[in-house]
Design an enzyme around this catalytic site. Structure first.
Site, mmCIF file in Angstrom:
data_model
loop_
_atom_site.group_PDB
_atom_site.id
_atom_site.type_symbol
_atom_site.label_atom_id
_atom_site.label_comp_id
_atom_site.label_asym_id
_atom_site.label_seq_id
_atom_site.Cartn_x
_atom_site.Cartn_y
_atom_site.Cartn_z
ATOM 1 N N SER A 143 0.860 -1.179 0.000
ATOM 2 C CA SER A 143 0.000 0.000 0.000
ATOM 3 C C SER A 143 0.894 1.225 0.000
ATOM 4 O O SER A 143 2.064 1.150 0.413
ATOM 5 C CB SER A 143 -0.883 0.012 1.259
ATOM 6 O OG SER A 143 -1.520 1.268 1.434
ATOM 7 N N TYR A 156 -1.910 0.315 10.663
ATOM 8 C CA TYR A 156 -1.914 -0.173 9.283
ATOM 9 C C TYR A 156 -0.626 0.213 8.575
ATOM 10 O O TYR A 156 -0.029 -0.588 7.849
ATOM 11 C CB TYR A 156 -3.122 0.410 8.552
ATOM 12 C CG TYR A 156 -3.285 -0.044 7.122
ATOM 13 C CD1 TYR A 156 -3.429 -1.387 6.817
ATOM 14 C CD2 TYR A 156 -3.317 0.885 6.085
ATOM 15 C CE1 TYR A 156 -3.589 -1.809 5.502
ATOM 16 C CE2 TYR A 156 -3.478 0.480 4.776
ATOM 17 C CZ TYR A 156 -3.615 -0.860 4.486
ATOM 18 O OH TYR A 156 -3.776 -1.266 3.187
#
Length: 258
Positions: A143, A156
Site C-alpha cells: 500500500s 496499518y
C-alpha cells in the site's frame, strides 16, 4: 503492449485473499491471461463461487479455504504443489483509525499477523515451489501506507511498512535465483469491503473516505497492474509500482469535488 504467455512450468498462480476486492479481480485477470489460478481465503463459499465463475468463462480455477495466519494450514496447503509459477500475497486489511495514544493493540496485532506474517507464511512455504518452476514470481500487494505515514493510520502503516520491507529484503536475498519479487503499492482504492471493515461496518464513516473523489481506483485497476507486472518477460522485474488515482497526490493530499 502484448503480454508474455505463461510457460507450462509456471502456469499455476496462487492468489491469497481472493474472496473479494483486489484478490478476486486479480484471480479473474490472471486466469484470463492463461494461468490456472488457485484461490485462497477464509470464506469458502466466496472462493468456490468465484472458481465456478472462472471455470464457466473457459479458464481454470481451484478454491482452497485457507487462513494465511495459520502456519500449519499453510504448510499443508503447500504440499499440494510440485511447482508454482506465481504467488500473489494479497490477503491483508486495515482495522481502525485511532491515534497511537489510543489504538487497540489487538487491532495492531491482527493487522501485523495478516499483512506481514501471512505474507511471510505463504512466501516461505511456496518459495521452493516457485524456484522449482524455473520462472517464479512473488507479488506483495502492499500500500502507499507502506511508504508514507498519516495520522490515525499508524497500525496499518506499520504493518504495510513491514510488508514493503519483507519484499525489498527478499529481493536482495534471492538475487540470482529464478524468482522475481514484485511489490504493488496501491493508493486510494474503492472496494466493497476495505473501508467498511476498517470502520467496523460503519457505512457512513466508510463512505466519507471516498467522499467527493470522482474516480478512486477500482479493484480491477489494481488487478490490471498486477497482471501487467506478472506477465512481463522473465528478465524484467517491476521492483515497486505505486498506483494512485489521478485525484490523489499523496496519502494526505486528495482532490475532492464539492
Amino acid at each position: 503492449m502484448a503480454t508474455a504467455a505463461p510457460s507450462a512450468a509456471s502456469r499455476i498462480a496462487v492468489v491469497t485473499g481472493a474472496s473479494s476486492g483486489i484478490g478476486a479481480a486479480t484471480a479473474r485477470q490472471l486466469a484470463a491471461a492463461g494461468y490456472r489460478v488457485v484461490l485462497t481465503a477464509r470464506r469458502k463459499d466466496r472462493i468456490e463461487a468465484l472458481a465456478e465463475e472462472i471455470d464457466a468463462a473457459g479458464h481454470a480455477a481451484t478454491a482452497y479455504q485457507l487462513d494465511v495466519t495459520d502456519r500449519a494450514a499453510v504448510d499443508e496447503f503447500a504440499t499440494a504443489f510440485a511447482t508454482v509459477g506465481v504467488l500473489v500475497n494479497n490477503a491483508g486489511g486495515a482495522l481502525g483509525a485511532d491515534p497511537v495514544a489510543t489504538g487497540d493493540p489487538a487491532d495492531w496485532r491482527t493487522m501485523y499477523e495478516t499483512n506481514v506474517l501471512g505474507t511471510l507464511n505463504l512466501t516461505q512455504a511456496l518459495l521452493p515451489k516457485l524456484e522449482a518452476s524455473g520462472d517464479g514470481t512473488v507479488v506483495v500487494v502492499s500500500s502507499t501506507a507502506g511508504h508514507a505515514t498519516y495520522e490515525g493510520g499508524a497500525g496499518y502503516v506499520a504493518a504495510k511498512h513491514g510488508a514493503h520491507v519483507l519484499a525489498e529484503t527478499l529481493r536482495l536475498e534471492i538475487v540470482g535465483r529464478p524468482v522475481r519479487v514484485i511489490e504493488i503499492a496501491p493508493g486510494m482504492v474503492r472496494t466493497d469491503e476495505f473501508a467498511l471493515t476498517r470502520f467496523g461496518g460503519d457505512r457512513e464513516r466508510a463512505d466519507k473516505v471516498y467522499e467527493g473523489v470522482a474516480e478512486p481506483l477500482t479493484a480491477d485497476d489494481v488487478a490490471d497492474t498486477i497482471t501487467w507486472a506478472v506477465t512481463r518477460p522473465s528478465h524484467v522485474n517491476i521492483d515497486l509500482l505505486v498506483v494512485r488515482p489521478r485525484a490523489q497526490a499523496s496519502n494526505t493530499k486528495v482532490h475532492r469535488e464539492r
